[in-house]
Design a protein around this motif. Structure first.
Motif, PDB file in Angstrom:
ATOM      1  N   GLU A 256      28.190  28.481  -7.962  1.00 40.76           N
ATOM      2  CA  GLU A 256      28.940  28.765  -6.738  1.00 40.76           C
ATOM      3  C   GLU A 256      28.219  29.761  -5.840  1.00 40.76           C
ATOM      4  O   GLU A 256      28.837  30.602  -5.189  1.00 40.76           O
ATOM      5  N   SER A 258      26.850  29.199  -3.021  1.00 45.99           N
ATOM      6  CA  SER A 258      27.224  29.020  -1.613  1.00 45.99           C
ATOM      7  C   SER A 258      28.488  29.794  -1.274  1.00 45.99           C
ATOM      8  O   SER A 258      28.609  30.356  -0.172  1.00 45.99           O
ATOM      9  N   ASN A 259      29.427  29.865  -2.216  1.00 44.91           N
ATOM     10  CA  ASN A 259      30.649  30.627  -1.979  1.00 44.91           C
ATOM     11  C   ASN A 259      30.372  32.128  -1.959  1.00 44.91           C
ATOM     12  O   ASN A 259      31.026  32.879  -1.221  1.00 44.91           O
ATOM     13  N   LEU A 262      28.944  32.722   1.450  1.00 39.32           N
ATOM     14  CA  LEU A 262      29.994  32.565   2.456  1.00 39.32           C
ATOM     15  C   LEU A 262      30.895  33.796   2.491  1.00 39.32           C
ATOM     16  O   LEU A 262      31.249  34.302   3.566  1.00 39.32           O
ATOM     17  N   VAL A 374      37.656  35.387   1.431  1.00 36.74           N
ATOM     18  CA  VAL A 374      37.453  33.998   1.010  1.00 36.74           C
ATOM     19  C   VAL A 374      37.367  33.893  -0.514  1.00 36.74           C
ATOM     20  O   VAL A 374      36.727  32.994  -1.056  1.00 36.74           O
ATOM     21  N   ASN A 377      37.935  30.647  -2.551  1.00 34.06           N
ATOM     22  CA  ASN A 377      36.919  29.602  -2.657  1.00 34.06           C
ATOM     23  C   ASN A 377      36.393  29.457  -4.077  1.00 34.06           C
ATOM     24  O   ASN A 377      35.961  28.378  -4.479  1.00 34.06           O
ATOM     25  N   PHE A 378      36.408  30.551  -4.834  1.00 39.45           N
ATOM     26  CA  PHE A 378      35.853  30.525  -6.181  1.00 39.45           C
ATOM     27  C   PHE A 378      36.818  29.857  -7.157  1.00 39.45           C
ATOM     28  O   PHE A 378      38.036  30.044  -7.073  1.00 39.45           O
ATOM     29  N   ARG A 383      35.558  33.761 -10.385  1.00 42.93           N
ATOM     30  CA  ARG A 383      36.099  34.579  -9.312  1.00 42.93           C
ATOM     31  C   ARG A 383      35.797  36.067  -9.496  1.00 42.93           C
ATOM     32  O   ARG A 383      35.463  36.756  -8.543  1.00 42.93           O
ATOM     33  N   SER A 390      29.754  38.834  -3.820  1.00 40.85           N
ATOM     34  CA  SER A 390      29.977  38.679  -2.379  1.00 40.85           C
ATOM     35  C   SER A 390      30.086  40.034  -1.703  1.00 40.85           C
ATOM     36  O   SER A 390      29.525  40.250  -0.620  1.00 40.85           O
ATOM     37  N   ASN A 436      34.041  28.026   6.371  1.00 44.81           N
ATOM     38  CA  ASN A 436      35.078  28.094   5.342  1.00 44.81           C
ATOM     39  C   ASN A 436      36.284  27.243   5.719  1.00 44.81           C
ATOM     40  O   ASN A 436      36.858  26.535   4.883  1.00 44.81           O
ATOM     41  N   GLU A 440      37.692  23.927   3.708  1.00 42.19           N
ATOM     42  CA  GLU A 440      39.079  23.850   3.257  1.00 42.19           C
ATOM     43  C   GLU A 440      39.733  22.554   3.715  1.00 42.19           C
ATOM     44  O   GLU A 440      40.429  21.890   2.945  1.00 42.19           O
TER      45      GLU A 440
END
Length: 444
Positions: A256, A258-259, A262, A374, A377-378, A383, A390, A436, A440
């Protein structure tokens, strides 16, 4: 419980039972959790703001006397950035320690390292005593601060993002952010008092060291407050029930990444502004304006008080219009503010003060909702670590080099560089929020 109290309503029965035990077996109330979080965050920010202020008022004279004041300040700002480079490494190390020895051990080591690194700076010899070795020691201690801050992640933003009703998410998100203005107020007040009470020679000889000593006492209080929170059985069970457990950083980035990016770019406008209203104005105004250092610090303290109020207000607004909508709106307003920066900073004391106060208000409204915006997103297993990374990268990209870039470029090319720096953060935030939203809608 009243509407103004802090609670963690959750939909699952086993989580509710965990919170029930928090009131009985552990005797830790939700309000105490909130206080523990604020104390912990305040201690971390205090340590960093003490260093940031010293980069302007102390280190150019004590460690870089062979350079001009501008070049010495730029060198100090370069060292300032090292902690943010080290922070993701600290997160990776902290996650490894937590997986092997537990959350309490990780936090104890992190806070001990943070306290020792900060207090160690109080004993730092001057360049005149040991030459360039003093600079090397400062670099080592600064990296220690960064490693410690990364390792001190407690997962609260992720827990709040998953465990509170959607209509109250903005209010709970801002609680931990209050530590920033509180830490700055204490640090700035100490320096303002010492700088105004001592002759410059005595301040540079020994007076500047006191704020670093104070950091030790604050870190001890923060350590016990946070340990009582994170070592409690009910808190640990709630994190486990939510699958908020550390995983290897490489695994998170592989699945993840990219998340992670982001989430980092979504907060960039806020964090770009962060050091441009705290550390940078003190350096610019003290070098290029007749306004006194103490006056600047006093105005910044007033600004931090306004920022604390704005952070609280951000929680109310975010719950009405949405956290991401507020963050996007504030990014646009920060962009507008950036266009006025050159004009305000050339406007004498009135313009300088307006830049600081308006900037702090915008910072409070934006920064109050910048944490974990955000996070959803995870996937649940990534998470805890993903949110930490992040945050680390947001600070690295947005805030680490802000004082260095703003002062260096503005000294060479003019104050328009400040505008460009802020605008770059605004563009990144708006693009990240837009991406984002598209993702979604695609996954809906």
């Amino acid at each position: 419980m009243s509407s103004g109290s802090v609670a963690f309503p959750v939909p699952r029965v086993e989580d509710a039972n965990s919170l029930s035990r928090a009131h009985t077996d552990e005797d830790v109330t939700p309000n105490e959790i909130a206080v523990g979080v604020i104390i912990g965050r305040s201690s971390e920010y205090f340590d960093f703001f003490v260093f940031g202020i010293a980069c302007v008022l102390v280190f150019p004279f004590t460690l870089f006397p062979f350079m001009s004041r501008l070049d010495g300040t730029l060198m100090a700002f370069a060292i300032f950035a090292l902690a943010f480079l080290a922070r993701p490494i600290g997160t990776a190390l902290g996650m490894a320690v937590q997986r092997r020895w537990g959350r309490g051990t990780k936090l104890t080591l992190a806070m001990f390292t943070l306290g020792v690194s900060t207090v160690g700076m109080a004993f730092l010899p001057n360049y005149s005593s040991i030459g360039s070795s003093a600079i090397v020691v400062l670099i080592v201690l600064r990296v220690g601060q960064g490693l410690a801050l990364g390792a001190s992640w407690d997962g609260l933003p992720s827990l709040l993002a998953m465990g509170v009703p959607t209509e109250r998410r903005g209010w709970y998100a801002m609680i931990g952010q209050l530590g920033a203005p509180l830490g700055f107020i204490i640090a700035a007040a100490l320096f303002a008092y010492l700088y105004s009470s001592l002759p410059v020679s005595e301040f540079l000889d020994w007076g500047w060291r006191y704020p670093f000593f104070v950091a030790f006492a604050i870190n001890v209080v923060a350590l016990f407050a946070r340990l009582r929170l994170v070592v409690g059985q009910s808190y640990a069970e709630l994190l486990q029930a939510r699958e908020l457990e550390p995983v290897p950083v490489a695994e998170v980035m592989s699945h993840e990444g990219s998340n992670v990016l982001l989430g980092a770019f979504a907060a960039l406008a806020s964090l770009a502004l962060f050091h441009l209203v705290t550390v940078f104005p003190l350096s610019w105004i003290s070098m290029y304006s007749a306004q006194s250092v103490v006056d600047v610090l006093e105005v910044q303290i007033m600004g931090a008080i306004l920022a604390a109020g704005a952070i609280a207000v951000s929680g109310i607004i975010a719950d009405r219009m949405g956290r991401r909508n507020l963050l996007g709106t504030m990014a646009v307003l920060i962009g507008v503010f950036s266009l006025t920066a050159p004009w305000l900073l050339r406007g004498g004391a009135v313009g300088n003060n307006a830049f600081i106060l308006i900037g702090f208000i915008l910072l409070g409204l934006s920064y109050g909702q910048s944490s974990g915006t955000v996070t959803n997103n995870f996937s649940s297993e990534f998470r805890y670590t993903g949110a930490a990374l992040s945050t680390d990268l947001a600070w690295l990209f947005g805030a680490a080099f802000a004082p260095l870039v703003a002062l260096g470029l503005s000294a060479k090319w003019g104050l328009g560089a400040v505008s460009l720096y802020l605008l770059s953060g605004v563009v990144c935030t708006l693009l990240a929020l837009r991406i984002n939203r598209v993702l979604e809608h695609r996954d809906a």
